[in-house]
Each structure stands twice: as structure tokens, then as C-alpha cells.
Design a protein around this motif. Structure first.
Motif, PDB file in Angstrom:
ATOM      1  N   HIS A  57      -1.903   5.038  -8.067  1.00  0.00           N
ATOM      2  CA  HIS A  57      -1.591   5.390  -6.673  1.00  0.00           C
ATOM      3  C   HIS A  57      -0.397   6.333  -6.582  1.00  0.00           C
ATOM      4  O   HIS A  57       0.465   6.202  -5.700  1.00  0.00           O
ATOM      5  CB  HIS A  57      -1.324   4.131  -5.847  1.00  0.00           C
ATOM      6  CG  HIS A  57      -2.520   3.238  -5.679  1.00  0.00           C
ATOM      7  ND1 HIS A  57      -3.631   3.631  -4.962  1.00  0.00           N
ATOM      8  CD2 HIS A  57      -2.792   1.993  -6.163  1.00  0.00           C
ATOM      9  CE1 HIS A  57      -4.528   2.660  -4.997  1.00  0.00           C
ATOM     10  NE2 HIS A  57      -4.049   1.660  -5.721  1.00  0.00           N
ATOM     11  N   ASP A 106       3.071   4.756  -6.380  1.00  0.00           N
ATOM     12  CA  ASP A 106       3.410   3.844  -5.283  1.00  0.00           C
ATOM     13  C   ASP A 106       3.296   2.405  -5.782  1.00  0.00           C
ATOM     14  O   ASP A 106       2.200   1.884  -5.997  1.00  0.00           O
ATOM     15  CB  ASP A 106       2.453   4.073  -4.106  1.00  0.00           C
ATOM     16  CG  ASP A 106       2.846   3.294  -2.857  1.00  0.00           C
ATOM     17  OD1 ASP A 106       3.125   2.087  -2.977  1.00  0.00           O
ATOM     18  OD2 ASP A 106       2.868   3.887  -1.760  1.00  0.00           O
ATOM     19  N   GLN A 115       4.001  -0.615  -4.419  1.00  0.00           N
ATOM     20  CA  GLN A 115       3.405  -1.651  -3.568  1.00  0.00           C
ATOM     21  C   GLN A 115       1.887  -1.535  -3.516  1.00  0.00           C
ATOM     22  O   GLN A 115       1.186  -2.562  -3.488  1.00  0.00           O
ATOM     23  CB  GLN A 115       4.017  -1.591  -2.159  1.00  0.00           C
ATOM     24  CG  GLN A 115       5.523  -1.846  -2.125  1.00  0.00           C
ATOM     25  CD  GLN A 115       5.925  -3.116  -2.869  1.00  0.00           C
ATOM     26  OE1 GLN A 115       5.232  -4.142  -2.810  1.00  0.00           O
ATOM     27  NE2 GLN A 115       7.049  -3.075  -3.574  1.00  0.00           N
ATOM     28  N   LYS A 116       1.352  -0.321  -3.530  1.00  0.00           N
ATOM     29  CA  LYS A 116      -0.106  -0.151  -3.563  1.00  0.00           C
ATOM     30  C   LYS A 116      -0.681  -0.662  -4.877  1.00  0.00           C
ATOM     31  O   LYS A 116      -1.770  -1.263  -4.905  1.00  0.00           O
ATOM     32  CB  LYS A 116      -0.469   1.322  -3.353  1.00  0.00           C
ATOM     33  CG  LYS A 116      -0.333   1.790  -1.911  1.00  0.00           C
ATOM     34  CD  LYS A 116      -0.819   3.225  -1.751  1.00  0.00           C
ATOM     35  CE  LYS A 116      -0.734   3.666  -0.287  1.00  0.00           C
ATOM     36  NZ  LYS A 116      -1.190   5.074  -0.117  1.00  0.00           N
ATOM     37  N   GLN A 117       0.035  -0.433  -5.972  1.00  0.00           N
ATOM     38  CA  GLN A 117      -0.425  -0.939  -7.265  1.00  0.00           C
ATOM     39  C   GLN A 117      -0.406  -2.466  -7.286  1.00  0.00           C
ATOM     40  O   GLN A 117      -1.341  -3.102  -7.773  1.00  0.00           O
ATOM     41  CB  GLN A 117       0.468  -0.387  -8.384  1.00  0.00           C
ATOM     42  CG  GLN A 117       0.291   1.119  -8.597  1.00  0.00           C
ATOM     43  CD  GLN A 117       1.256   1.652  -9.634  1.00  0.00           C
ATOM     44  OE1 GLN A 117       1.058   1.451 -10.827  1.00  0.00           O
ATOM     45  NE2 GLN A 117       2.301   2.325  -9.191  1.00  0.00           N
ATOM     46  N   ASP A 172      -3.457  -4.086  -5.346  1.00  0.00           N
ATOM     47  CA  ASP A 172      -4.827  -4.132  -5.883  1.00  0.00           C
ATOM     48  C   ASP A 172      -4.885  -4.418  -7.382  1.00  0.00           C
ATOM     49  O   ASP A 172      -5.850  -4.086  -8.062  1.00  0.00           O
ATOM     50  CB  ASP A 172      -5.611  -2.858  -5.532  1.00  0.00           C
ATOM     51  CG  ASP A 172      -4.995  -1.592  -6.106  1.00  0.00           C
ATOM     52  OD1 ASP A 172      -4.024  -1.694  -6.875  1.00  0.00           O
ATOM     53  OD2 ASP A 172      -5.507  -0.493  -5.789  1.00  0.00           O
TER      54      ASP A 172
END
Length: 369
Positions: free
Chosen positions: A328, A331, A333-335, A338
Motif C-alpha cells: 500500500h 501506508d 495502517q492499510k497494511q 489487511d
């Protein structure tokens, strides 16, 4: 008329008294509530150094590449903190697939690095840990040996090429119940070209590093004797007089022990190189031999934590180490949202440092950004 007036006044007096009484009661309740609330203390933060009292021996590298120094009474909710599983306190180490890294590595880590270094030939040094791996990357190319893996303990050289006589891995493919624990010896390359270095992998429980998928999305068979996510295991690393002794324990699994001489090489000619290595590393031009004295004369030190082996680099760069996983764009927090990260919990740990160990500050000066 007078009786009516007296009655009205009397009623008013009674009503007023009741109001006053009620008001007093409310004030008393309010006071009691305030007093009770003031007695409630803010929950005390449990730091990693409260759980495992050995943190004055380490500096902490975070998953953003920063060195926070000796992590006494320290936490960072993105990378390093404590948790309780209902029975025990644990120290949590967490690192995304992509982000800023430490030194020259392609991989992120939240990892302790020993503040002293010792010399293998005169060493009498020991590290123990009990841990469980809670997550490895959800994405990556199944043909890449390092994909879906994390390193949970190391011996690292502080000098010369800074190679690694020991890396302890956990690796689990998506959708499978059990993963593998294995360890690596990396040669201390002879000559000036360290790009020819390679690792030799030994299985502990399950498979070694070389067992990979047939294509990007086809995984090898699940290891029958593997370790699950969330399943405890322990390791002991002891180096004395040039010999590295390893012990691995886990309830319900066979105890495994290994011995490796790290001051006298067994890989000084091409003929000495194992077939596993030839198959994995020779196609990439990593076909060097080791200096006869291996890690003799180089200061070495322990590492412990979560060194995520999955990254976003294309497998076309290196089919052993470049995973092509989701990052991501860095990023974090995105990692985390998910599953594209590694997470390791440690319950116990201990370190014994020999009297001959000296400052490792040069390593940090060289590698800190």
C-alpha cells in the motif's frame, strides 16, 4: 379564613423542607460520585521492560527504521507494546511489509539489537526466548523462499560484511494451519565480493527455506509436524569457544538440537557447497565460498524480535528474497488492516553476556539513519 391561611403556610413549609432535603441528598450523591471517580486510578501502563527485565542490554529498532535506543519504560502502539492473553503478559513486536528500513536491508523490522558485541572464538554468550508468531504476510509470491516468513532471532556480525551466522525463521503459507520453523547459516564470504554470499537452511519443525510453490499462487504441501500461528515455542542460542549450540523446544513437538562451528568453515571450496544452496542461490550468481576462518575476529551480537522477511520488491530482482507483496505504498495502517505485516509475541527472554564483550556502538553509528 385564618385556618385556611395557616394550612397553606404549613403546606408550603413542609414542601420547602422536602425540597431542601432532596437537594441535600442530591448534593451528597454528587459529592460521593465525585469522590468515587477521583479514587479511580488511570490504569498503569505495563511496559516491555516490566514483562522481560533484560532491556538494558539492547537498543530497539522500530518498523519505521528508527533507533529509539534502550527501550526502558517505552512503547509505540504501531510497533512495540505489551498485551495480555488472559493468562500472561507478552511483548508485541510488529513490522509491516513495506516502509522505512534500518541499515541496508530491504525489509522492515521491529527488533532488539544487542548493545555489546563479542568475539566467537572467546565467547561465552547465551540468548533464550519463548514466543509465538501471531501473523505473517497475507500476500506474496509463493515461488519466493522468504515470502510469508519472519525472523525471530539472530546472530549478526558487526564488522566487515556484517553477515549473519544465524537467522531463526517462522514461515506459513496462507490458508494453511501449520507453518515451519527453520534456521540459516550465512557464509562469511571469502574475498571482496559479498554479493556472492548465500545461506544454508536447516529445518527444525516442518520444512526448510527451499520448499516453495510451483507458481506465484500455488503453495507446497502443509508441513505435518509444523507449528501453528499462536503456538508457543522456545529457542536457546549459546556460543562458546567458537561453537554455536541451538536448542528448540515446543510442547507436543520433538526437541531439536544443532551444533555449528562458526570460526572454522566447512565451505571453503565449491565442492563443499550443499546441493540445496546450489539449487537456490547459484542461478542468482550467489556462488561464493567462505573464508577459512569463518567469523573469527569479527564482533558478533544477538538480535531478537520481528524481522519481516516479506517485502514489496519484484521477484524479478531476486527470487529468494523479493516477495512482490502488497505494501500500500508504505501506508502502515492499510497494511495492518489487511494482514500485510508480521507480528511476534515474546513471553520470556534472557541474555548472558561474556566479560570480554565490548561496545557495539560502531554498528549503530554505521547503520542508523
Amino acid at each position: 379564613m385564618k385556618k385556611t391561611l395557616i394550612k397553606s403556610v404549613s403546606t408550603c413549609l413542609v414542601f420547602g423542607a422536602l425540597l431542601t432535603l432532596s437537594s441535600c441528598k442530591n448534593e451528597t450523591k454528587a459529592t460521593e460520585t465525585t469522590t468515587t471517580e477521583s479514587k479511580k486510578e488511570t490504569p498503569k501502563t505495563v511496559y516491555a521492560s516490566d514483562v522481560i527485565p533484560f532491556f538494558d542490554n539492547w537498543k530497539l529498532i522500530l518498523g519505521d527504521g528508527s533507533n529509539v535506543g534502550v527501550p526502558i519504560n517505552f512503547e509505540n502502539k504501531d510497533f512495540f507494546y505489551t498485551t495480555n492473553d488472559g493468562e500472561n503478559n507478552w511483548v508485541v513486536f510488529k513490522a509491516p511489509n513495506g516502509g522505512n528500513t534500518h541499515g541496508t536491508s530491504n525489509n522492515t523490522r521491529t527488533e532488539l539489537a544487542q548493545i555489546k558485541k563479542w568475539y566467537p572464538k572467546t565467547a561465552d554468550d547465551k540468548l533464550t526466548a519463548t514466543l509465538k508468531v501471531m501473523n505473517v504476510s497475507a500476500t506474496g509470491d509463493a515461488r519466493v523462499a522468504a515470502t510469508h516468513a519472519v525472523v525471530v532471532g539472530q546472530i549478526h556480525s558487526a564488522d566487515a560484511f556484517e553477515n549473519e551466522p544465524l537467522k531463526i525463521f517462522y514461515k506459513k503459507y496462507p490458508g494453511q494451519d501449520k507453518g515451519s520453523v527453520f534456521w540459516h547459516y550465512e557464509i562469511n564470504t571469502a574475498g571482496d565480493d559479498n554479493s556472492k554470499r548465500w545461506d544454508y537452511s536447516s529445518a527444525v519443525w516442518g520444512n526448510d527455506f527451499s520448499v516453495v510453490g510451483t507458481d506465484a499462487n500455488t503453495y507446497p504441501e502443509e508441513p505435518a509436524e509444523g507449528i501453528k500461528l499462536g503456538e508457543e515455542f522456545s529457542y536457546t542460542i549459546e556460543v562458546k569457544d567458537g561453537i554455536m549450540n541451538l536448542t528448540f523446544l515446543s510442547p507436543g513437538h520433538e526437541t531439536k538440537t544443532f551444533t555449528k562451528n562458526i570460526v572454522e568453515s566447512e565451505y571453503t571450496t565449491v565442492a563443499d557447497i550443499p546441493e540445496q544452496t546450489k539449487e537456490l542461490f547459484f542461478p542468482l550468481g550467489q556462488d561464493g565460498v567462505e573464508r577459512k576462518e569463518a567469523y573469527t575476529g569479527e564482533g558478533c551480537f544477538f538480535k531478537l524480535g520481528c524481522y519481516n522477511q516479506t517485502n514489496g520488491k519484484s521477484p524479478e530482482v531476486n527470487k529468494n528474497w523479493c516477495s512482490g507483496a502488497e505494501t500500500h505504498g508504505g501506508d502502515i495502517q492499510k497494511q495492518y488492516a489487511d494482514g500485510n505485516y508480521a507480528e511476534v509475541w515474546f513471553k520470556t527472554g534472557s541474555i548472558s553476556v561474556s566479560d570480554t564483550a565490548i561496545s557495539n556502538e560502531g554498528y549503530f553509528t554505521k547503520n542508523d539513519k
